[in-house]
Design a protein around this motif. Structure first.
Motif, mmCIF file in Angstrom:
data_model
loop_
_atom_site.group_PDB
_atom_site.id
_atom_site.type_symbol
_atom_site.label_atom_id
_atom_site.label_comp_id
_atom_site.label_asym_id
_atom_site.label_seq_id
_atom_site.Cartn_x
_atom_site.Cartn_y
_atom_site.Cartn_z
ATOM 1 N N ARG A 187 0.777 -1.324 0.083
ATOM 2 C CA ARG A 187 -0.003 -0.289 0.023
ATOM 3 C C ARG A 187 0.952 1.276 -0.161
ATOM 4 N NH1 ARG A 187 -3.810 0.894 5.014
ATOM 5 N NH2 ARG A 187 -2.327 -0.613 5.631
ATOM 6 N N ASP A 188 1.945 1.251 0.842
ATOM 7 C CA ASP A 188 2.796 2.385 0.745
ATOM 8 C C ASP A 188 3.748 2.607 -0.284
ATOM 9 O OD1 ASP A 188 4.454 0.273 1.251
ATOM 10 O OD2 ASP A 188 5.522 1.220 3.145
ATOM 11 N N ARG A 189 3.569 1.652 -1.500
ATOM 12 C CA ARG A 189 4.390 1.793 -2.409
ATOM 13 C C ARG A 189 3.618 1.561 -3.768
ATOM 14 N NH1 ARG A 189 7.274 3.345 0.665
ATOM 15 N NH2 ARG A 189 9.230 3.041 1.223
ATOM 16 N N GLY A 190 2.246 1.720 -3.698
ATOM 17 C CA GLY A 190 1.263 1.490 -4.846
ATOM 18 C C GLY A 190 1.079 2.834 -5.516
ATOM 19 N N SER A 191 2.352 3.117 -6.156
ATOM 20 C CA SER A 191 2.189 4.236 -7.385
ATOM 21 C C SER A 191 1.832 3.680 -8.577
ATOM 22 C CB SER A 191 3.550 5.075 -7.298
ATOM 23 O OG SER A 191 4.647 4.305 -7.703
ATOM 24 N N GLU A 192 1.619 4.749 -9.371
ATOM 25 C CA GLU A 192 1.188 4.535 -10.779
ATOM 26 C C GLU A 192 2.383 3.688 -11.569
ATOM 27 O OE1 GLU A 192 -2.051 5.258 -13.799
ATOM 28 O OE2 GLU A 192 -1.752 5.181 -11.698
ATOM 29 N N GLU A 193 3.481 4.621 -11.233
ATOM 30 C CA GLU A 193 4.842 3.982 -11.990
ATOM 31 C C GLU A 193 5.179 2.629 -11.583
ATOM 32 O OE1 GLU A 193 7.753 4.031 -14.417
ATOM 33 O OE2 GLU A 193 6.284 5.666 -14.138
ATOM 34 N N ASN A 194 4.904 2.245 -10.160
ATOM 35 C CA ASN A 194 5.114 0.818 -9.730
ATOM 36 C C ASN A 194 4.136 -0.025 -10.393
ATOM 37 O OD1 ASN A 194 7.322 1.598 -8.529
ATOM 38 N ND2 ASN A 194 6.315 1.616 -6.259
ATOM 39 N N TYR A 195 2.963 0.190 -10.564
ATOM 40 C CA TYR A 195 2.020 -0.471 -11.336
ATOM 41 C C TYR A 195 2.470 -0.930 -12.710
ATOM 42 C CZ TYR A 195 -1.959 -1.092 -7.677
ATOM 43 O OH TYR A 195 -2.745 -1.569 -6.846
ATOM 44 N N LYS A 196 2.898 0.417 -13.266
ATOM 45 C CA LYS A 196 3.159 0.294 -14.614
ATOM 46 C C LYS A 196 4.416 -0.648 -14.936
ATOM 47 C CE LYS A 196 2.019 4.763 -16.346
ATOM 48 N NZ LYS A 196 2.391 6.028 -16.788
ATOM 49 N N VAL A 197 5.171 -0.565 -13.938
ATOM 50 C CA VAL A 197 6.553 -1.641 -13.899
ATOM 51 C C VAL A 197 6.183 -3.041 -14.125
ATOM 52 C CG1 VAL A 197 8.852 -2.270 -12.738
ATOM 53 C CG2 VAL A 197 8.225 0.152 -13.147
ATOM 54 N N MET A 198 5.327 -3.529 -13.172
ATOM 55 C CA MET A 198 4.799 -4.826 -13.243
ATOM 56 C C MET A 198 4.032 -5.037 -14.236
ATOM 57 S SD MET A 198 4.759 -5.443 -9.040
ATOM 58 C CE MET A 198 5.385 -7.041 -9.489
ATOM 59 N N LEU A 199 2.959 -4.243 -14.791
ATOM 60 C CA LEU A 199 2.065 -4.637 -15.873
ATOM 61 C C LEU A 199 2.935 -4.833 -17.047
ATOM 62 C CD1 LEU A 199 -0.747 -4.911 -17.042
ATOM 63 C CD2 LEU A 199 -0.584 -2.289 -17.191
ATOM 64 N N LYS A 200 3.741 -3.913 -17.514
ATOM 65 C CA LYS A 200 4.569 -3.989 -18.485
ATOM 66 C C LYS A 200 5.260 -5.187 -18.506
ATOM 67 C CE LYS A 200 2.761 -0.164 -19.968
ATOM 68 N NZ LYS A 200 1.752 -0.208 -21.332
ATOM 69 N N ALA A 201 5.808 -5.528 -17.273
ATOM 70 C CA ALA A 201 6.618 -6.699 -17.617
ATOM 71 C C ALA A 201 5.819 -8.003 -17.972
ATOM 72 C CB ALA A 201 7.335 -6.929 -16.147
ATOM 73 N N ALA A 212 -14.509 -4.824 -9.245
ATOM 74 C CA ALA A 212 -14.828 -3.405 -9.690
ATOM 75 C C ALA A 212 -14.549 -2.474 -8.625
ATOM 76 C CB ALA A 212 -16.187 -3.563 -10.217
ATOM 77 N N GLY A 213 -13.886 -1.253 -9.201
ATOM 78 C CA GLY A 213 -13.735 -0.257 -8.192
ATOM 79 C C GLY A 213 -12.266 -0.457 -7.538
ATOM 80 N N SER A 214 -11.639 -1.545 -7.569
ATOM 81 C CA SER A 214 -10.585 -1.671 -6.988
ATOM 82 C C SER A 214 -9.354 -0.614 -7.442
ATOM 83 C CB SER A 214 -9.771 -3.093 -7.023
ATOM 84 O OG SER A 214 -9.387 -3.504 -8.263
ATOM 85 N N ALA A 215 -8.331 -0.549 -6.895
ATOM 86 C CA ALA A 215 -7.059 0.177 -7.448
ATOM 87 C C ALA A 215 -6.701 -0.555 -8.629
ATOM 88 C CB ALA A 215 -5.942 0.126 -6.241
ATOM 89 N N LEU A 216 -6.383 -1.737 -8.701
ATOM 90 C CA LEU A 216 -6.099 -2.372 -9.838
ATOM 91 C C LEU A 216 -7.051 -2.193 -11.326
ATOM 92 C CD1 LEU A 216 -3.970 -4.087 -11.542
ATOM 93 C CD2 LEU A 216 -5.254 -6.226 -10.855
ATOM 94 N N HIS A 217 -8.227 -2.144 -10.803
ATOM 95 C CA HIS A 217 -9.257 -1.786 -11.883
ATOM 96 C C HIS A 217 -8.946 -0.501 -12.428
ATOM 97 C CE1 HIS A 217 -13.767 -0.991 -12.619
ATOM 98 N NE2 HIS A 217 -13.255 -1.442 -13.721
#
Length: 323
Positions: A87-101, A144-149
């Motif tokens: 939760r304390d590292r759930g930035s847009e950039e960190n999500y992007k790094v994992m999704l793109k991988a 639905a409505g989650s941060a990942l969604h």
């Protein structure tokens, strides 16, 4: 930050991360045994498509995707199983790094699209809200409505459907009179709806082939061979549809693969009668509850509600074309 592909040494930290963060979206906690069963021992697990995000050696993110040529849509699709971040590292950039991988691995394997949907063979159980930890065995999409969604929407993923997760305790279930009347009308046309009996019912394999659903064909065929009960609709003894199998899981939930009526026998109300008889069969063996999911626009939603089901959660089915 450093992204690393999977190594078993990360298992403990990945489980701890899941139990801290994914449970906030309603997912069931993981143990070493369930993590092994859902992920590492799954025949579709790909260590090159499972990633951890590390900060000073600490696992702050876990992502997993899977593919399979023999899966539905498998020639074109890769399935996103999860992306979990501290939760304390759930930035847009960190999500992007994992999704793109995950997406890059899909592309390297020749996949044209990334999907979040119920065909994913890595089944993630979740708790049904406002129950004594009753659970459903698979998430049909992303909550639905989650941060990942919300993140996937921002990354160009399209909502293809909203799935309604539905729940019914079986203690008070009874087939209503109008459904009994529907069964009587079908009976006047030569139809019966009852538990399958190989001495009374023929044509099961032919009926299942006509439904063009390999999962149903496999599961119901196995149930018939093993003597596991399921409900069958038959016309003058020849199978016309099914519901089941009727299996009470250890957690008290009623498991069934589906309900199907052969196209030649549609229009006689068999699907509705099959469903209510299935619920009755589950109650008769001491099943505590049933859960299922269906599209928000599916007319069957009204049948489920009539039986006593209520919608308890929504999941988004999502897709992005990979270019």
């Amino acid at each position: 930050m450093m992204l690393a592909t999977w190594d078993r040494k990360y298992s403990g930290d990945a489980i701890a991360l899941w139990n801290e963060e994914a449970v906030r979206d309603g997912y069931k906690e993981l143990t070493e045994a369930s993590f092994e069963a859902i992920f590492l021992s799954n025949p579709y697990f790909d260590p090159e498509n499972a990633f951890v995000l590390l900060e000073a050696g600490r696992v702050i993110g876990f992502a997993c995707g899977c593919t399979g040529q023999d899966l539905p849509l498998g020639e074109a699709s890769g399935y996103i199983t999860c992306i979990v971040l501290s939760r304390d590292r759930g930035s847009e950039e960190n999500y992007k790094v994992m999704l793109k991988a995950v997406e890059r691995r899909f592309q390297a394997l020749g996949k044209k699209q990334a999907d979040v949907l119920f065909f994913n063979p890595m089944m993630l159980p979740w708790y049904i809200p406002d129950t004594p930890k009753h659970e459903h065995n698979n998430a049909p999409g992303v909550p639905a409505g989650s941060a990942l969604h919300q993140f996937l929407l921002r990354q160009g993923y399209i909502e293809r459907a909203i799935e309604c997760a539905m729940y019914m305790p079986l203690a008070g279930f009874a087939i209503p009179e109008d459904i009994r009347a529907k069964e009587e009308r079908a009976a006047s046309e030569g139809y019966t709806v009852e538990l399958f009996d190989p001495g009374l019912h023929s044509g099961l394999e032919e009926m299942l082939r006509g439904l063009s659903n390999p999962l149903w064909e496999r599961e119901i065929g196995r149930a018939a061979a093993d003597g596991v009960p399921f409900v069958v609709a038959a016309h003058e003894g020849k199978a016309a549809g099914f519901a089941g199998p009727v299996i009470r899981q250890e957690n008290g939930r009623g498991y069934f693969a589906g309900i199907g009526v052969h196209p030649e026998h549609e229009g006689h109300g068999l699907g509705t009668v099959l469903f209510f008889k299935l619920c009755e069969a589950f109650r008769s063996i001491g099943t505590e509850y049933m859960s299922l999911y269906t599209g928000s626009a599916n007319p069957a939603l009204r049948i489920y509600e009539k039986a006593g089901f209520r919608t308890v959660k929504h999941f988004a089915v999502m897709r992005k074309e990979l270019v």
